[in-house]
Design an enzyme around this catalytic site. Structure first.
Site, mmCIF file in Angstrom:
data_model
loop_
_atom_site.group_PDB
_atom_site.id
_atom_site.type_symbol
_atom_site.label_atom_id
_atom_site.label_comp_id
_atom_site.label_asym_id
_atom_site.label_seq_id
_atom_site.Cartn_x
_atom_site.Cartn_y
_atom_site.Cartn_z
ATOM 1 N N GLU A 247 -9.919 3.033 -4.954
ATOM 2 C CA GLU A 247 -9.505 4.086 -4.628
ATOM 3 C C GLU A 247 -8.160 4.602 -5.565
ATOM 4 O O GLU A 247 -7.178 5.057 -4.844
ATOM 5 C CB GLU A 247 -9.198 4.337 -3.251
ATOM 6 C CG GLU A 247 -10.249 4.013 -2.475
ATOM 7 C CD GLU A 247 -10.008 4.278 -0.967
ATOM 8 O OE1 GLU A 247 -10.914 4.612 -0.202
ATOM 9 O OE2 GLU A 247 -8.996 3.547 -0.671
ATOM 10 N N TRP B 261 -8.258 -3.432 8.794
ATOM 11 C CA TRP B 261 -7.449 -2.619 8.121
ATOM 12 C C TRP B 261 -6.561 -1.889 9.445
ATOM 13 O O TRP B 261 -7.260 -1.731 10.564
ATOM 14 C CB TRP B 261 -8.103 -1.446 7.702
ATOM 15 C CG TRP B 261 -8.888 -1.892 6.293
ATOM 16 C CD1 TRP B 261 -9.946 -1.943 6.241
ATOM 17 C CD2 TRP B 261 -8.223 -2.401 4.994
ATOM 18 N NE1 TRP B 261 -10.303 -2.416 4.844
ATOM 19 C CE2 TRP B 261 -9.388 -2.605 3.963
ATOM 20 C CE3 TRP B 261 -6.951 -2.045 4.344
ATOM 21 C CZ2 TRP B 261 -9.032 -3.033 2.826
ATOM 22 C CZ3 TRP B 261 -6.614 -2.783 3.144
ATOM 23 C CH2 TRP B 261 -7.788 -3.148 2.438
ATOM 24 N N THR B 262 -5.420 -1.494 9.274
ATOM 25 C CA THR B 262 -4.491 -1.542 10.401
ATOM 26 C C THR B 262 -4.037 0.024 10.768
ATOM 27 O O THR B 262 -2.920 0.429 11.345
ATOM 28 C CB THR B 262 -3.577 -2.438 10.592
ATOM 29 O OG1 THR B 262 -2.610 -2.146 9.622
ATOM 30 C CG2 THR B 262 -3.943 -3.767 10.698
ATOM 31 N N ASP C 205 -11.863 -1.862 11.616
ATOM 32 C CA ASP C 205 -11.275 -0.758 12.021
ATOM 33 C C ASP C 205 -12.069 0.286 12.645
ATOM 34 O O ASP C 205 -11.651 1.372 13.186
ATOM 35 C CB ASP C 205 -10.398 -0.141 10.894
ATOM 36 C CG ASP C 205 -11.007 0.128 9.564
ATOM 37 O OD1 ASP C 205 -11.979 -0.576 9.255
ATOM 38 O OD2 ASP C 205 -10.418 1.061 9.159
ATOM 39 N N ASP D 27 0.753 -1.122 -0.134
ATOM 40 C CA ASP D 27 0.121 -0.119 0.154
ATOM 41 C C ASP D 27 0.868 1.091 -0.094
ATOM 42 O O ASP D 27 2.209 1.032 0.066
ATOM 43 C CB ASP D 27 -0.975 0.052 0.952
ATOM 44 C CG ASP D 27 -2.213 0.609 0.734
ATOM 45 O OD1 ASP D 27 -2.195 1.813 0.598
ATOM 46 O OD2 ASP D 27 -3.272 0.070 1.014
ATOM 47 N N TRP E 272 -17.108 -3.391 -1.386
ATOM 48 C CA TRP E 272 -16.946 -3.007 -0.114
ATOM 49 C C TRP E 272 -17.803 -1.755 -0.001
ATOM 50 O O TRP E 272 -18.202 -1.198 0.950
ATOM 51 C CB TRP E 272 -15.276 -2.736 0.175
ATOM 52 C CG TRP E 272 -14.951 -1.504 -0.525
ATOM 53 C CD1 TRP E 272 -14.186 -1.623 -1.922
ATOM 54 C CD2 TRP E 272 -14.418 -0.101 -0.249
ATOM 55 N NE1 TRP E 272 -13.763 -0.323 -2.173
ATOM 56 C CE2 TRP E 272 -13.631 0.558 -1.161
ATOM 57 C CE3 TRP E 272 -14.544 0.330 1.185
ATOM 58 C CZ2 TRP E 272 -13.439 1.828 -1.033
ATOM 59 C CZ3 TRP E 272 -14.099 1.741 1.306
ATOM 60 C CH2 TRP E 272 -13.861 2.235 0.163
ATOM 61 N N HIS F 120 -3.126 3.086 -4.684
ATOM 62 C CA HIS F 120 -2.479 2.739 -3.405
ATOM 63 C C HIS F 120 -0.891 2.038 -3.640
ATOM 64 O O HIS F 120 -0.546 1.033 -3.031
ATOM 65 C CB HIS F 120 -3.305 1.725 -2.736
ATOM 66 C CG HIS F 120 -4.490 2.318 -2.030
ATOM 67 N ND1 HIS F 120 -4.422 2.862 -0.980
ATOM 68 C CD2 HIS F 120 -5.650 2.350 -2.335
ATOM 69 C CE1 HIS F 120 -5.745 3.056 -0.400
ATOM 70 N NE2 HIS F 120 -6.456 2.960 -1.147
ATOM 71 N N TYR G 179 -16.380 -3.663 8.381
ATOM 72 C CA TYR G 179 -14.965 -2.863 8.498
ATOM 73 C C TYR G 179 -14.776 -3.034 10.073
ATOM 74 O O TYR G 179 -15.192 -2.338 10.974
ATOM 75 C CB TYR G 179 -14.948 -1.695 8.004
ATOM 76 C CG TYR G 179 -14.329 -1.525 6.340
ATOM 77 C CD1 TYR G 179 -14.942 -2.522 5.573
ATOM 78 C CD2 TYR G 179 -13.411 -0.906 5.976
ATOM 79 C CE1 TYR G 179 -14.441 -2.750 4.238
ATOM 80 C CE2 TYR G 179 -13.059 -0.739 4.574
ATOM 81 C CZ TYR G 179 -13.484 -1.787 3.696
ATOM 82 O OH TYR G 179 -13.143 -1.731 2.389
HETATM 83 C C1 ACM Z 1 -10.948 -0.226 0.711
HETATM 84 O O1 ACM Z 1 -11.307 -0.106 2.043
HETATM 85 N N1 ACM Z 1 -10.223 0.598 0.251
HETATM 86 C C2 ACM Z 1 -11.068 -1.350 -0.065
#
Ligand code: ACM
Ligand code: ZN
Length: 488
Positions: A260, A392-393, A355, A129, A327, A196, A353
């Site tokens: 994105e 996600w972190t 996070d 990323d 997503w 990304h 999600y």
């Molecule tokens: C994402 O959460 N950008 C896949």
């Protein structure tokens, strides 16, 4: 009917009357399911006072049965019963983001053990990323010496002025892939392109449209640095890197990201513009589709299938062999994708999600989400191949926090992925999760206490506002809104 203390709830349970001491479960007989009644992951268990008989067609089926037995053993007495069980969905994944913050191999093993307990069968490993590239590369060493390290970490309220980074060695990766294979979990690596991709570009600036040397990103966000679609070197590089990744990861699937990816620089880049003209494409979303399709074709030669995030559908030209991971899809393209007979995975932002705080996404909300999402025609529902719960972190740098955010959500999504809809029951899920929690503690995984799972309305509001105030930098929100508007 009172449910067994097992997550996910099995398909059918017949009580035979009476109970036996849990020690009886050590007397195990294995029997091959010659007729394949229970499928590749299913099994039957029969418990009586003489012991346990497990019937399955595959090693995987026996392994899944073992997870059920482990959970049944948490009581001193076990009922005599017959279980027949098989999954509702073939694809049951958890995503771990090791790009923003890494986890140690031992921590990953704990997470994998906990996921295996709930019968997950895919680990989607986010390894690349804007903030770091985490695979040891023999062919492109700068991906590690440059692309694996950022100067600081500036995620929301956190500002750590230390260089941060590292990567998983080839040996560590092979070890983890083997560890997962023993648990019948396929490890699916994600190389997120064309967006990304700052870590790739920091290492090899010539891969980008502007060809400028840039540092890795240190914040959360959506960035304009895309790999150049007009430059053949980009494809030479990606083909070689994907060859290397394909050798390391024996999985059927490779994830190519695709989320994105703002086209700001593509629109200005002479090479990207020329490529678009030469191909007769209407817009830059189509150019992204073409870009992804080239990689799909290359990977198909290696026998690999591709998964991508749902933005990859925006150009309306994605190869139909791609599986789309839904997503955030306000245009409903993922449902249309399933309705056309291609595969989708449900990974909905507002429900899955991990996070985001429990105040924003309570466990009940996660549990009750139907993976056959809105817009998918009932007769096409088999094209929803399953679910992925993502972790996600950006805001999760230590393992206890990671476990707190992931559990019980992982278990809730695991149950949605495995259990038939008629057998779902949130109240009993809560009770059953409490019963299996000691097993998680034994693995070194500490879930969130039940008092935090489903806050009342006032707490939901105040805690969510506090989270956004503390964690999310206003510029990040502004950038995300701009990018989302651009996609609409
Ligand atoms: C994402 O959460 N950008 C896949
Ligand atoms: Zn370009």
């Amino acid at each position: 009917m009172k449910k067994l203390n097992v997550i996910p709830t099995p398909e059918e349970v017949e009580m035979l009357g009476g109970t036996v001491n849990a020690a009886v479960l050590d007397r195990l007989t294995k029997q091959t399911d010659e007729t394949g009644t229970y499928g590749d992951e299913g099994y039957a268990i029969e418990i009586d006072d003489t012991g346990v008989t497990v019937t399955a067609k595959t090693d995987c089926g026996f392994f899944r049965a073992e997870q059920t037995l482990k959970q049944l053993k948490t009581g001193a007495e076990v009922p005599c019963l017959r279980i027949t069980d098989r999954p509702a969905f073939a694809y049951r994944g958890f995503l771990i983001d090791s790009a923003r913050h890494m986890q140690s191999v031992d921590e990953l093993k704990k997470l994998i053990d906990a996921a295996a307990l709930f019968k997950f069968n895919k680990m989607h490993w986010h390894l690349s990323d804007d903030q770091g590239f985490r695979i040891e590369s023999e062919r492109f060493p700068l991906l590690n010496s440059v692309g694996s390290y950022r100067d600081s970490s500036d995620f929301g309220g956190e500002h750590i002025k230390e260089r941060y980074g590292g990567f998983y060695t080839r040996e560590q990766i092979r070890g983890l892939v083997a560890y997962c294979a023993e648990r019948h979990i396929e490890v699916i690596p994600e190389l997120d392109v064309p967006g990304h991709a700052t870590a790739l570009i920091a290492a090899y600036p010539a891969l980008s449209c502007r060809r400028l040397a840039i540092p890795l990103e240190t914040k959360q966000g959506i960035f304009n640095n895309l790999l150049c679609a007009g430059n053949e070197n980009t494809f030479d590089f990606l083909f070689e890197l994907l060859d290397e990744i394909s050798e390391l990861f024996p999985s059927k699937y490779i994830h190519l990201g695709g989320d994105e990816a703002p086209k700001t620089y593509w629109e200005k880049c002479p090479k990207c513009r020329a490529r678009k003209e030469e191909l007769g494409l209407k817009n830059y979303d189509e150019l992204q589709g073409w870009f992804t399709n080239r990689l799909i074709a290359r990977l198909a030669e290696k026998g690999k299938q591709v998964i991508v995030w749902n933005e990859s559908l925006n150009g309306n030209n994605l190869d139909e062999s791609a599986t789309v991971q839904m997503w955030m899809d306000r245009r409903g393209k993922s449902a249309v994708w399933a309705n056309r007979g291609s595969s989708v995975i449900a990974c909905p932002f507002s429900y899955y999600y991990c996070d985001y705080p429990y105040s924003m996404t309570p466990v009940k909300k996660t549990y009750e989400y139907d993976p056959v999402f809105e817009g998918v025609a009932p007769i096409m529902k088999k094209h929803v191949i399953g679910v992925t719960v993502p972790l996600w972190t950006e805001y999760i740098s230590d393992f206890d926090r990671l476990c707190y955010m992931a559990f019980p959500r992982f278990a809730a999504v695991a149950e949605r992925g495995w259990t038939k809809p008629d057998n779902l029951d949130y109240e009993s899920f809560c009770r059953r999760f409490a019963a299996v929690t000691p097993l998680l503690h034994r693995l070194g995984v500490k879930p969130a206490p039940q008092s935090d799972w489903d806050p009342n309305t006032l707490n939901r509001l105040t805690k969510t506002i506090r989270f956004f105030k503390d964690k999310i930098d206003p510029q990040t929100i502004k950038n995300s809104l701009n990018s989302t508007n651009r996609q609409e």
